[in-house]
Design a protein around this motif. Structure first.
Motif, PDB file in Angstrom:
ATOM      1  N   PRO A 535       0.818  -1.217   0.000  1.00  0.00           N
ATOM      2  CA  PRO A 535       0.000   0.000   0.000  1.00  0.00           C
ATOM      3  C   PRO A 535       0.852   1.266   0.000  1.00  0.00           C
ATOM      4  CG  PRO A 535      -0.801  -1.566   1.627  1.00  0.00           C
ATOM      5  CD  PRO A 535       0.482  -2.111   1.118  1.00  0.00           C
ATOM      6  N   GLU A 539      -2.905   5.169   0.026  1.00  0.00           N
ATOM      7  CA  GLU A 539      -3.836   4.073   0.322  1.00  0.00           C
ATOM      8  C   GLU A 539      -3.959   3.852   1.822  1.00  0.00           C
ATOM      9  OE1 GLU A 539      -3.797   0.747  -3.064  1.00  0.00           O
ATOM     10  OE2 GLU A 539      -1.766   1.298  -2.433  1.00  0.00           O
ATOM     11  N   ALA A 570      -5.961  -3.072   1.712  1.00  0.00           N
ATOM     12  CA  ALA A 570      -5.535  -2.400   0.484  1.00  0.00           C
ATOM     13  C   ALA A 570      -5.759  -3.301  -0.721  1.00  0.00           C
ATOM     14  CB  ALA A 570      -4.067  -1.993   0.590  1.00  0.00           C
ATOM     15  N   ARG A 574      -8.276  -2.462  -3.823  1.00  0.00           N
ATOM     16  CA  ARG A 574      -7.812  -2.459  -5.213  1.00  0.00           C
ATOM     17  C   ARG A 574      -8.702  -3.346  -6.086  1.00  0.00           C
ATOM     18  NH1 ARG A 574      -1.307  -3.292  -4.049  1.00  0.00           N
ATOM     19  NH2 ARG A 574      -0.880  -1.164  -3.309  1.00  0.00           N
TER      20      ARG A 574
END
Length: 691
Positions: A535, A539, A570, A574
């Motif tokens: 990350p 993030e 994270a 995503r």
């Protein structure tokens, strides 16, 4: 504890003012720490840097507490025994004690069994037991002696003097008791405390929160000392999850309760206003009282407005009251061909039970299921055909267009036909689905050696290997074992090559095979595939929740726990942004336990790779969301929601977030095959729970 976003903002403010505070490198420090944790293979310099941060010995004047906590947690998640002497002294620092306690639990539980416990292990265990003030940690330490268990229990009961600790203490006892019951059962004092917790009679006990009584009752059941008064006290509770736990305890082996009382409670449970209580009652009726009280309550439950209860009743009638033809007739009326669109669960479960009771009656309706448009319905046709010993239907479904249907059919087909089905099983080796390939490989281990099928095994193995997916591990190992079963020295070049495989588990297996056939020992030297990016500071700073929208038109919100599992959160975020989960299903639904989804193949073996690292330490209470695995550090982005307090999953599965109790009604209603229409991220207020 401040969140990462506040640290980033503080750093930016300092930069604007022209000064460079001691926390200036915090975002980069966090990313580097997480990169070390994710790689699990730090250099000596990385390790020393982590240790210095954990001790508060950074280059800056003062290492921020958040970074110390992050470094300590990472040291624990490296699971290295040589770090025990580093972690133990950190127990004495009040501001980082909890992180050190959790890190020690993770490290100690990762070590070999107690028979090989080292002096360093025992010293660290003793230090953690002496220093910890965390009830959950006391419950989960891997004790090796009865006196340690007794001391842990005594400390837990001492902490229970603090009325704000009731929930944590009952959770600690619920963890301690089942792990060490054979070594050291609970004392009379512990049992009395738990019984008072079930009755909500502890001093100043919160009468609104049902976690304490249901956890206490689970601990009593695990100890094998739950009695009728305990169950009746829980049954009178206003919390439906406590009443459900009462029936779970009632249904458990060893519950000390007479048949008359058991029947009375189960009848009351069948009329409860909460579906999950009725579900537990249905599950308990068949094995415990149907033989003496009959099956009429189960027949009535087929009409229950909740689908979970109705299909549980159908399942319970599979082997109960078999002499009653009217029940068979009722199941036959339920086992209608499901509509192409809409619900199918009641009909499918009725079909399977009908097949068990009367294959002749089931045969008249089976074709409607076997040719149904929904793969899930055809899966239940497989179960029915297996019960009916209908080889022709199984042969057809073993060549189905859906790989889950094919995989389900192969086992019963081989059971009924033996080697005659080897060709159909081998045909599955041309398919792409990992679960199907694994099933075929396992079944072919028992087949007679055949050059063409051996070649097909090798080809399938090479094809899957070329995809370089971590999620193929179990499939590749099953294929490799079958190749070994049929081959030997002739495949030595393959074994030698695989000692350098990208997957360490495959490389180790190949090294063993290579050593068996090579004149010299072979060593595993895996060439690891690159890890995904860790990350970024951005993030880590973002505060978002996930809205999970279902094809039923309903939705629930998942609050991500970035403080507990920054890497997994994270990764999840995503994938959400990529639309990865959109259109996938919940393929596993177990009321009173979990729902699980997020697999592109709608099965246990299809997921996103590379594997995710476990980030242990969260508690699996009702409403928490975890990452599914098939062994340590094998998360493939499939997730599950805890429908009950599953505390036995603590320190075994990563927790990535929480769903509010107000949204859990949506989750409770999810059925097998429910589709995730989409997941989207939304901004949420900053929570200051810390890392």
């Amino acid at each position: 504890m401040k969140t990462m976003v506040l640290l980033v903002l503080a750093w930016l403010a300092g930069a604007v003012q022209g000064s460079r505070p001691s926390g200036a490198a915090i975002p980069l420090h966090a990313s580097r720490i997480l990169a070390i944790e994710d790689a699990r293979a730090p250099t000596a310099a990385d390790l020393q840097w982590l240790i210095a941060l954990a001790r508060g010995e950074g280059n800056d004047a003062r290492v921020p507490r958040d970074i110390r906590m992050l470094a300590i947690r990472t040291l624990g998640r490296l699971e290295r025994a040589d770090l025990l002497p580093v972690l133990t002294p950190l127990l004495t620092a009040p501001d980082t004690r909890h992180a050190a306690e959790v890190a020690l639990v993770v490290t100690l539980r990762a070590q070999p069994g107690e028979e090989s416990a080292t002096d360093a292990f025992q010293r660290a265990l003793a230090a953690a037991l002496a220093a910890t003030t965390s009830p959950v940690v006391l419950g989960h330490l891997p004790y090796t002696a009865a006196d340690q268990v007794a001391l842990a229990e005594a400390k837990l009961l001492g902490l229970a003097q603090d009325r704000g600790q009731y929930a944590a203490v009952t959770a600690g006892l619920e963890a301690l008791v089942p792990q060490h019951r054979k070594r050291q059962g609970p004392s009379d004092q512990a049992i009395e405390f738990l019984r008072r917790a079930v009755r909500r009679s502890l001093p100043a006990m919160d009468q609104r929160d049902g976690f304490v009584p249901r956890t206490a009752l689970a601990a009593l059941a695990a100890a094998g000392v739950v009695g009728e008064e305990d169950i009746r006290a829980a049954w009178r509770d206003g919390d439906e999850q406590v009443r459900r736990q009462a029936l779970v305890a009632l249904n458990a082996d060893g519950a000390a309760i007479e048949l008359r009382s058991r029947t009375e409670l189960l009848r009351a449970g069948l009329d409860d206003r909460a579906f999950i209580v009725r579900f537990a009652a249905v599950r308990g009726w068949s094995p415990h009282v149907a033989s003496t009280e009959g099956c009429e309550p189960l027949v009535r439950a087929l009409d229950d407005p909740d689908v979970h209860v109705a299909i549980a009743a159908a399942g319970a009638l599979r082997h109960s009251c078999l002499a009653e033809d009217r029940i068979t007739e009722r199941l036959a009326s339920e086992a209608r061909t499901p509509p192409a669109i809409g619900g199918w669960h009641r009909e499918a479960h009725a079909l399977v039970s009908l097949a068990e009771r009367s294959g002749e009656r089931a045969a008249t309706v089976l074709p409607g299921f076997a040719f149904h448009a929904r793969p899930q319905v055809r899966m239940y046709a497989v179960r029915a055909a297996g019960a009916m010993k209908d080889v022709a239907t199984l042969e057809r479904l073993a060549l189905d267009s859906d790989d889950n249907v094919r995989g389900a059919a192969l086992g019963p087909l081989q059971f009924l036909t033996g080697s005659a089905s080897d060709g159909v099983v081998a045909a599955a080796l041309d398919r792409p689905d990992y679960q199907l390939l694994r099933t075929a490989a396992i079944l072919l281990k028992a087949a007679s050696p055949n050059p063409h099928r051996r070649r097909a095994l090798v080809d399938a193995f090479e094809r899957v290997t070329a995809e370089k997916k971590d999620t193929a591990r179990d499939t590749r190992l099953a294929l490799f074992e079958s190749i070994l079963e049929w081959g030997g020295r002739e495949h030595l070049p393959l074994y030698e090559r695989l000692t350098r495989d990208y997957d360490p588990a495959v490389a180790r297996t190949a090294a063993d095979a290579c050593s068996a056939f090579s004149p010299r020992p072979c060593a595993a030297v895996p060439r690891l595939a690159p890890r995904p990016p860790v990350p970024t500071p951005g993030e880590l700073a973002e505060q978002v929740a996930a809205i999970v929208e279902l094809d039923t038109g309903r939705h629930f919100q998942l609050q991500l726990a970035r403080d507990l599992a920054p890497l997994a959160c994270a990764r999840f975020a995503r994938l959400v942004r990529r639309g990865y989960y959109d259109g996938l299903t919940f393929h596993r639904v177990e009321p009173g336990f979990v729902i699980q989804g997020g697999s592109p193949g709608a099965n246990e073996y299809a997921g996103d790779g590379p594997f995710m690292r476990d980030e242990l330490g969260g508690s699996h209470r009702r409403g928490t969301v975890g990452i599914s695995t098939r062994g340590r550090h094998t998360g493939d982005a499939q997730f599950f929601v805890n429908l009950a307090d599953n505390l036995r999953l603590d320190f075994a599965y990563t927790v990535i977030g929480t769903i509010s109790e107000s949204d859990m009604a949506v989750v409770d209603a999810v059925l097998e095959g429910t589709t995730i229409r989409r997941i989207r991220l939304v901004s949420v207020p900053i929570h200051r729970d810390g890392i």
